[in-house]
Write an enzyme that holds these catalytic residues in place. Structure first.
Site, PDB file in Angstrom:
ATOM      1  N   ASP A   7      92.731  88.843  49.733  1.00 35.43           N
ATOM      2  CA  ASP A   7      94.210  89.396  50.130  1.00 35.43           C
ATOM      3  C   ASP A   7      94.595  89.255  47.968  1.00 35.43           C
ATOM      4  O   ASP A   7      94.371  88.572  47.727  1.00 35.43           O
ATOM      5  CB  ASP A   7      94.362  88.064  50.469  1.00 35.43           C
ATOM      6  CG  ASP A   7      95.905  88.659  51.139  1.00 35.43           C
ATOM      7  OD1 ASP A   7      96.149  90.437  51.420  1.00 35.43           O
ATOM      8  OD2 ASP A   7      96.888  88.509  50.586  1.00 35.43           O
ATOM      9  N   GLU A   9      98.466  89.023  46.562  1.00 30.87           N
ATOM     10  CA  GLU A   9     100.245  89.727  46.271  1.00 30.87           C
ATOM     11  C   GLU A   9     100.247  90.302  44.917  1.00 30.87           C
ATOM     12  O   GLU A   9      99.887  89.754  43.974  1.00 30.87           O
ATOM     13  CB  GLU A   9     101.230  88.110  46.818  1.00 30.87           C
ATOM     14  CG  GLU A   9     101.328  87.163  47.865  1.00 30.87           C
ATOM     15  CD  GLU A   9     101.222  87.675  48.736  1.00 30.87           C
ATOM     16  OE1 GLU A   9     102.192  88.614  48.709  1.00 30.87           O
ATOM     17  OE2 GLU A   9     100.661  87.441  49.695  1.00 30.87           O
ATOM     18  N   GLU A  52     112.645  91.516  46.060  1.00 28.51           N
ATOM     19  CA  GLU A  52     112.186  91.623  47.313  1.00 28.51           C
ATOM     20  C   GLU A  52     110.912  91.369  47.843  1.00 28.51           C
ATOM     21  O   GLU A  52     110.451  90.063  48.821  1.00 28.51           O
ATOM     22  CB  GLU A  52     112.048  92.645  47.760  1.00 28.51           C
ATOM     23  CG  GLU A  52     111.588  93.137  48.921  1.00 28.51           C
ATOM     24  CD  GLU A  52     112.371  92.321  50.757  1.00 28.51           C
ATOM     25  OE1 GLU A  52     112.163  92.625  51.447  1.00 28.51           O
ATOM     26  OE2 GLU A  52     113.910  92.303  50.366  1.00 28.51           O
ATOM     27  N   HIS A 152     104.370  84.744  52.083  1.00 33.81           N
ATOM     28  CA  HIS A 152     102.765  85.102  51.893  1.00 33.81           C
ATOM     29  C   HIS A 152     102.685  84.359  50.790  1.00 33.81           C
ATOM     30  O   HIS A 152     103.403  83.928  49.855  1.00 33.81           O
ATOM     31  CB  HIS A 152     103.727  86.768  51.636  1.00 33.81           C
ATOM     32  CG  HIS A 152     103.951  87.915  52.837  1.00 33.81           C
ATOM     33  ND1 HIS A 152     102.857  88.468  53.572  1.00 33.81           N
ATOM     34  CD2 HIS A 152     104.579  87.195  54.064  1.00 33.81           C
ATOM     35  CE1 HIS A 152     103.307  88.996  53.799  1.00 33.81           C
ATOM     36  NE2 HIS A 152     104.428  88.949  54.495  1.00 33.81           N
ATOM     37  N   ASP A 157      96.151  83.820  53.826  1.00 32.66           N
ATOM     38  CA  ASP A 157      96.233  84.448  53.956  1.00 32.66           C
ATOM     39  C   ASP A 157      94.960  85.544  54.851  1.00 32.66           C
ATOM     40  O   ASP A 157      94.424  85.851  55.755  1.00 32.66           O
ATOM     41  CB  ASP A 157      97.191  86.233  53.379  1.00 32.66           C
ATOM     42  CG  ASP A 157      98.750  85.839  53.772  1.00 32.66           C
ATOM     43  OD1 ASP A 157      99.043  85.296  54.592  1.00 32.66           O
ATOM     44  OD2 ASP A 157      99.348  86.591  53.263  1.00 32.66           O
TER      45      ASP A 157
END
Length: 240
Positions: A7, A9, A52, A152, A157
């Site tokens: 995963d 980000e 965001e 997150h 994750d």
């Protein structure tokens, strides 16, 4: 089989517009056993993150300012991933970002550097058509504890995805027959099996008692739940 639950980000949602990877989480599993040999990296993206995106992952520009750049961790990351099957939720997103980073370094696409990519989002859509199949939704449906996921995070994750994947696929391995003993008698690529005349035997028929029948029904219910109600046998086929 070596699998890596993977995963990332990022600074935003659009790799083609210059958004960059800021965090990578990798969780290793070998032969369906989590090894604890994980990799977690923070990365300086050399650009600011969208507001965001920061609200989603909580990684500020100040926090990332002193972290290594992708070029500095690329060999470490690729060495860890080499030869493994990557298991990713919504793989197109993470693979797209990885390919953008690799292009900047003049390296081939990710799929040419690993053993394969498996997308659990596509798996979940096949298993649960018409339902929400986000990672959070799958955690709730498959009873994986995600109470610590307030933001997150790539490693968290990836760890949750590993638990989700094990539960998504547990019915596949639970019904496999262990053929290790048969393989031990293999010679020249062939398995030799001695013919047996079963007419020589009188085989007793053992009837299950009530406790055994209830235990059997409980196992069927667990498999039915794990498969999303897709088992192909009927309830009236259970032993009497």
């Amino acid at each position: 089989m070596r699998q890596i639950f993977f995963d990332t980000e990022t600074t935003g949602l659009r790799a083609e517009a210059g958004d960059r990877i800021i965090e990578v989480g990798c969780v290793e599993m070998v032969n369906r056993q989590l090894t604890g040999n994980n990799l977690h990296l923070y990365i300086n993206p050399e650009r600011p993150s969208d507001e965001e995106a920061v609200r989603i992952h909580g990684l500020t520009d100040e926090f990332l300012a002193d972290k290594p750049k992708f070029a500095e961790i690329a060999e470490q990351l690729l060495g860890f991933l080499a030869g493994a099957e990557l298991v990713i939720h919504n793989a197109g997103f993470d693979v797209g970002f990885m390919n953008a980073e690799l292009r900047r370094l003049g390296k081939p696409p990710l799929t040419e550097l690993v053993g394969g990519v498996r997308d659990t989002l596509l798996m979940a859509r096949d298993m649960f058509p018409g339902k929400a199949n986000s990672l959070d939704a799958l955690c709730r449906r498959l009873e994986v504890d995600n109470s610590s996921r307030t933001l997150h995070g790539a490693l968290l994750d990836a760890e949750l995805l590993a638990e989700v994947y094990i539960r998504l696929t547990r019915g596949q391995d639970a019904l496999l027959i262990d053929d290790s003993s048969a393989q031990s008698g293999q010679s020249g690529g062939e398995i030799r099996i001695e013919a047996v005349d079963f007419s020589r035997f009188e085989l007793p028929v053992l009837r299950c008692d009530e406790a055994e029948l209830q235990a059997h029904q409980a196992v069927l219910a667990d498999i039915d739940k794990a498969s999303g109600g897709k088992r192909i046998w009927q309830e009236d086929s259970a032993p009497a």
